[in-house]
Design a protein around this motif. Structure first.
Motif, mmCIF file in Angstrom:
data_model
loop_
_atom_site.group_PDB
_atom_site.id
_atom_site.type_symbol
_atom_site.label_atom_id
_atom_site.label_comp_id
_atom_site.label_asym_id
_atom_site.label_seq_id
_atom_site.Cartn_x
_atom_site.Cartn_y
_atom_site.Cartn_z
ATOM 1 N N LYS A 14 -28.959 49.831 -32.894
ATOM 2 C CA LYS A 14 -29.396 49.146 -34.124
ATOM 3 C C LYS A 14 -28.234 49.002 -35.096
ATOM 4 C CE LYS A 14 -32.860 49.245 -37.815
ATOM 5 N NZ LYS A 14 -31.953 49.136 -38.980
ATOM 6 N N ASN A 27 -37.101 49.430 -36.240
ATOM 7 C CA ASN A 27 -37.426 50.464 -37.240
ATOM 8 C C ASN A 27 -38.745 51.148 -36.905
ATOM 9 O OD1 ASN A 27 -35.185 50.329 -38.893
ATOM 10 N ND2 ASN A 27 -36.019 48.671 -40.147
ATOM 11 N N SER A 72 -34.817 43.729 -35.823
ATOM 12 C CA SER A 72 -34.450 44.937 -36.570
ATOM 13 C C SER A 72 -35.675 45.628 -37.144
ATOM 14 C CB SER A 72 -33.464 44.575 -37.683
ATOM 15 O OG SER A 72 -33.103 45.720 -38.409
ATOM 16 N N SER A 88 -39.255 55.107 -35.994
ATOM 17 C CA SER A 88 -40.255 55.947 -36.681
ATOM 18 C C SER A 88 -41.163 56.647 -35.679
ATOM 19 C CB SER A 88 -41.104 55.093 -37.636
ATOM 20 O OG SER A 88 -40.314 54.587 -38.681
ATOM 21 N N THR A 136 -30.972 54.149 -32.311
ATOM 22 C CA THR A 136 -30.315 54.122 -33.623
ATOM 23 C C THR A 136 -28.874 53.612 -33.514
ATOM 24 O OG1 THR A 136 -29.763 56.479 -33.369
ATOM 25 C CG2 THR A 136 -31.737 55.935 -34.656
#
Length: 883
Positions: free
Chosen positions: A594, A514, A510, A518, A591
């Motif tokens: 996730k 991220n 995870s 980004s 996204t």
């Protein structure tokens, strides 16, 4: 005169207007025999609301009489309502059913030559006013606003059937800024495009309202024409005749030859028996019981064929001593129903068992020892119930490894007999049998105990009714007995055991994701030249298509109410136009995965870090299993991100995961269903079908086929049964549209038997109304003859696909049953864990993994004798990502 609150109330419904709304709100709604019912459902829903909210004393329905209702207005203006499309055949097919509904409700329908429905409504409203009766008109035709006064209100349907606006003199003035008596002059000036009423060319609603505010009436406007500014005066002068013509056309003619007969429109003449029978026949189950709720004195009379419930004696077992007194017959068949507080049988609360003849035993599991329960239930050999999978998992909670066989599941049985019904609640199954019961679904534990006999009686009644139906459908009966009932136990075991999840791995992953998110955000912001909310469709559309931003062409892009669409299907059209498009797609995928998996799955494991999905047998009408809560079938197979997520699914210590995956399953089945002998022969000699296809289409030797050529052949081989178009092929392969079109044309010549088969399926389904699998599973297609091209085309594609996917689903379940039988006999320490697409995943001790893998391959490849060889790919590993 009486006060408004004490007046009697007349409701007049613009029948065709309400009927249209229902039809277009629910165009696909049909009865079991395929009869369209959306318009009737819409009208019945409105009728229910009328009774509930308005509580009318009198009700009438006005209707536009076909062909003659606008005859007089056409003499005045031949273009009146010109260009209106006639309603489709499905609309008119429902009119006789509507007449049945109105007869049952006791509501008269009025239609007249030369008068429209709103003329009839206006005429009745005038007469009602003279009798000091309040009138409420229900319509989507705003012409009726001219009739609004202290006695008359209008409920205007705006969109669908739920968005309704009430007009009284006060609310009308608040909305339009003029009084009700000026409305007709407003229509005269601005016209009405929906009815092709011309009005004054160049005068819109805003301009017309301003004129009426100043000059009060249409006559007042023309009496003061010289005071109006030149440009507007010129329009008014040129359109004077049209203005007065429009006023005549738009006015409600209240001289219709009809008399308000209060006895005839008496709203209390509802015929309960006829209404009940009609709603039952149309399968408007929920709506029927809404009528019961709003009419407390209205008792539903059970129609002919009502089922009488077996009276059963309910005995509560709430101690081990009472439990030991139960003597169940050895190798007996029992009706069961259970409840657990947790998922998959965890924290069991209640178990109801009965032979269905005399006694019901209701076990309060919170007060009984597990060992005693297991011993008592030992004689049960077969079970009948509703959603039996849940009952089997509860039994497993008591340590019963070899659960009873399933003789019948009424939830699954209802779906097999008519998959259009979806997964029906036990209360709905009772309603279908004309059994009046309070809903079972929201019972608390105490109520379940007191109603245990009633629950079992309904399950028994449903079982007996379905058993009779299955006798008439021998192939489906055989499907149920040999495939569907056995797989319930297999699925219960899989769901109960679950699969181990490496939670620490996902938490670490995870953090990595991220960072990826980004990076993608910064790249997208760089191309956009600013930061914005990428997840906002409106902001994204502005960035992509706004002239002050990227200004990407919107040609061919759908437009929503607020902006151009940025849905995935629309962005696919823009692939290669700008680098930001691919980045947005990547961002969305990352996204979503996730939030759906990487972050969510660790929260769903049990205390042993095992994850338990649920497999639904009643979601896909093809018979395919659907994984839910969580859905493990949607984890991407071919992406790196999907592989990382699957890597978190691991074998236990000293154990190995085995994946057994049917190779090219759908294409092999398509070959045999189409009797494509060349394709069957290719599979049976082990040829690379995609390379062979590419060689034939391109006219090359197989050794000269490039990777790109093989890729194109593979895409079309798998995509053609889903109706792949040249556009779809070009998007998937990078071909130009012309190249894709040429490729498909050559492919059609090559695979002619397959295309002939698809044509035959459509013809047959249009004739009989359903498609079926090799094993007799049926799916109804009521929309196959729809007059709506889009709806009909979607039904045709689904009909072509159903025999292939459905046969695949049936074979997969057969394979699961045989594999489970083998494992229980030969390797009791091996477990079937997952069924994903065309594969199963099994967990075994390391020492026997290779042997078990070989046997699984043998079983699955020979699960059923077919003209084409089935091929199973076997892989083993310590985690799912390696398989």
């Amino acid at each position: 005169m009486n006060g408004a609150g004490s007046r009697k109330k007349l409701v007049i419904i613009d029948g065709k207007s309400v009927f249209y709304r229902g039809y277009y709100a629910m165009p696909n709604l049909r009865a079991a025999d395929g009869t369209p019912t959306g318009g009737v459902f819409g009208f019945a829903t409105m009728a229910c609301e009328v009774i509930k909210r308005l509580k009318p004393d009198y009700v009438a329905v006005a209707w536009d009489k076909p062909k003659t209702n606008i005859r007089k207005r056409l003499e005045i203006y031949p273009e009146y309502k010109a260009g209106r499309k006639p309603a489709p055949p499905e609309f008119y097919a429902q009119i006789p059913i509507l007449h049945e509904l109105l007869n049952a409700l006791g509501w008269p329908l009025y239609e007249l030559d030369d008068y429209e429905a709103d003329d009839i409504m206006g005429t009745l409203a005038v007469q009602a006013t003279k009798k000091d009766i309040e009138t409420i008109q229900i319509t989507s035709d705003l012409d009726l606003l001219q009739t609004v006064n202290d006695h008359v209100k209008v409920y205007a349907l705006k969109t669908g059937l739920s968005n309704i606006e009430l007009y009284s003199p006060k609310s009308f003035e608040a909305k339009y800024g003029i009084s009700v008596h000026q409305f007709l002059d407003l229509k005269a000036l601005k016209g009405d495009s929906s009815d092709n009423i011309p009005g004054v060319p160049g005068i819109g609603e805003k301009g017309a309202v301003e004129l009426l505010k100043q000059y009060k009436t249409l006559d007042g406007v023309y009496e003061n024409i010289e005071l109006i500014k030149p440009t507007l005066k010129a329009k008014l002068d040129a359109g004077k005749d049209l203005a007065y013509l429009s006023k005549t056309l738009a006015s409600i003619w209240t001289d219709a030859p009809i008399k308000l007969d209060l006895k005839e429109v008496d709203g209390s003449k509802l015929k309960a028996k006829e209404l009940t029978e009609l709603l039952d026949r149309l399968q408007f189950k929920t709506l029927k019981y809404k009528f019961v709720e709003i009419l407390p004195n209205f008792e539903i009379s059970e129609p002919a064929g009502s089922t009488n419930l077996t009276k059963l004696n309910n005995i509560l077992i709430d101690s081990d001593a009472k439990l030991r007194d139960i003597k169940l017959k050895a190798s007996g068949t029992y009706y069961v129903f259970s409840r657990s507080a947790g998922k998959h049988g965890v924290d069991p609360k209640t178990l109801i068992i009965s032979d269905g003849v005399g006694t019901v035993y209701t076990l309060d599991l919170t007060k009984l020892s597990k060992a005693e329960v297991a011993t008592t239930l030992e004689p049960i050999h077969k079970v009948i119930g509703y959603n039996v999978k849940n009952d089997l998992k509860l039994l497993m909670e008591f340590g019963i490894r070899k659960t009873p066989d399933v003789e019948h599941d009424v939830m699954i049985g209802a779906f097999l007999i008519n998959s259009l019904g979806g997964e029906q609640s036990l209360s709905e199954l009772a309603q279908e049998l004309h059994i009046s019961v309070s809903p079972f679904e929201n019972m608390d534990d105490e109520e379940l105990v007191t109603r245990a006999g009633e629950v079992i009686s309904v399950v028994k009644a449903a079982h007996e009714a379905q058993a009779k139906e299955l006798v008439k459908l021998p192939e489906i009966k055989k499907l149920a007995e040999e495939i569907e009932w056995p797989v319930i136990g297999v699925l219960a075991s899989m769901e109960k055991i679950g699969i181990k999840l490496d939670v620490a791995y996902l938490k670490k992953f995870s953090i990595q994701i991220n960072d990826s998110i980004s990076d993608l955000e910064q790249q997208i912001y760089g191309h956009a030249n600013k930061e914005f909310n990428i997840s906002s469709p409106v902001q994204l559309a502005e960035v992509l298509f706004g002239t002050e931003n990227l200004g990407i062409s919107t040609t061919g892009i759908k437009k929503t109410k607020t902006a151009y669409s940025t849905a995935a299907s629309e962005l696919d059209k823009l692939r290669g136009v700008h680098p930001i498009i691919d980045l947005i797609s990547q961002y969305r995928e990352v996204t979503k995965l996730k939030s759906t998996y990487v972050d969510a799955l660790p929260k769903q494991v049990d205390e042993a870090s095992r994850l338990h999905t649920t497999y639904s047998l009643t979601t896909a009408q093809t018979g395919r299993l659907s994984s839910i809560d969580p859905n493990l079938q949607n984890i991407p197979i071919r992406t790196e991100l999907g592989r990382h997520i699957r890597t978190a699914f691991v074998a236990g210590s000293g154990r190995t995961l085995i994946s057994a995956d049917y190779s090219q399953f759908e294409l092999r089945l398509a070959a045999i269903l189409a009797d494509d002998k060349e394709l069957i022969e290719m599979f049976n000699r082990g040829a690379d079908v995609h390379t062979s296809t590419a060689a034939q289409v391109y006219g090359r030797e197989q050794e000269d086929v490039t990777k790109q050529m093989r890729r194109a052949a593979k895409v079309i081989n798998f995509g053609i049964i889903y109706g792949m178009s040249p556009h779809g092929l070009s998007v998937a392969t990078g071909m130009t549209r012309d190249q894709a079109q040429d490729f498909i044309a050559k492919y059609k010549e090559l695979r002619k038997p397959l295309f002939d088969y698809m044509d035959r399926v459509v013809v047959e389904v249009k004739k009989v109304g359903y498609a079926e699998t090799l094993f007799g599973r049926r799916r109804m297609f009521p929309d196959i003859n729809s007059s709506n091209f889009i709806i009909r085309q979607a039904a045709e594609r689904a009909a072509i696909n159903m025999p292939i996917q459905g046969t695949e689903a049936d074979l997969m379940k057969m394979a699961m049953n045989k594999c489970q039988e083998y494992l229980l006999k030969q390797h009791n320490d091996c477990n079937l864990l997952l069924q994903i697409h065309d594969s199963i995943v099994v967990e075994c001790p390391d020492a026997v993994a290779d042997s078990v893998a070989d046997n699984l391959k043998e079983i699955m490849e020979n699960v059923y004798k077919l003209p084409v060889n089935l091929s199973v790919d076997i892989t083993t590993g310590k985690n799912w990502g390696k398989l």
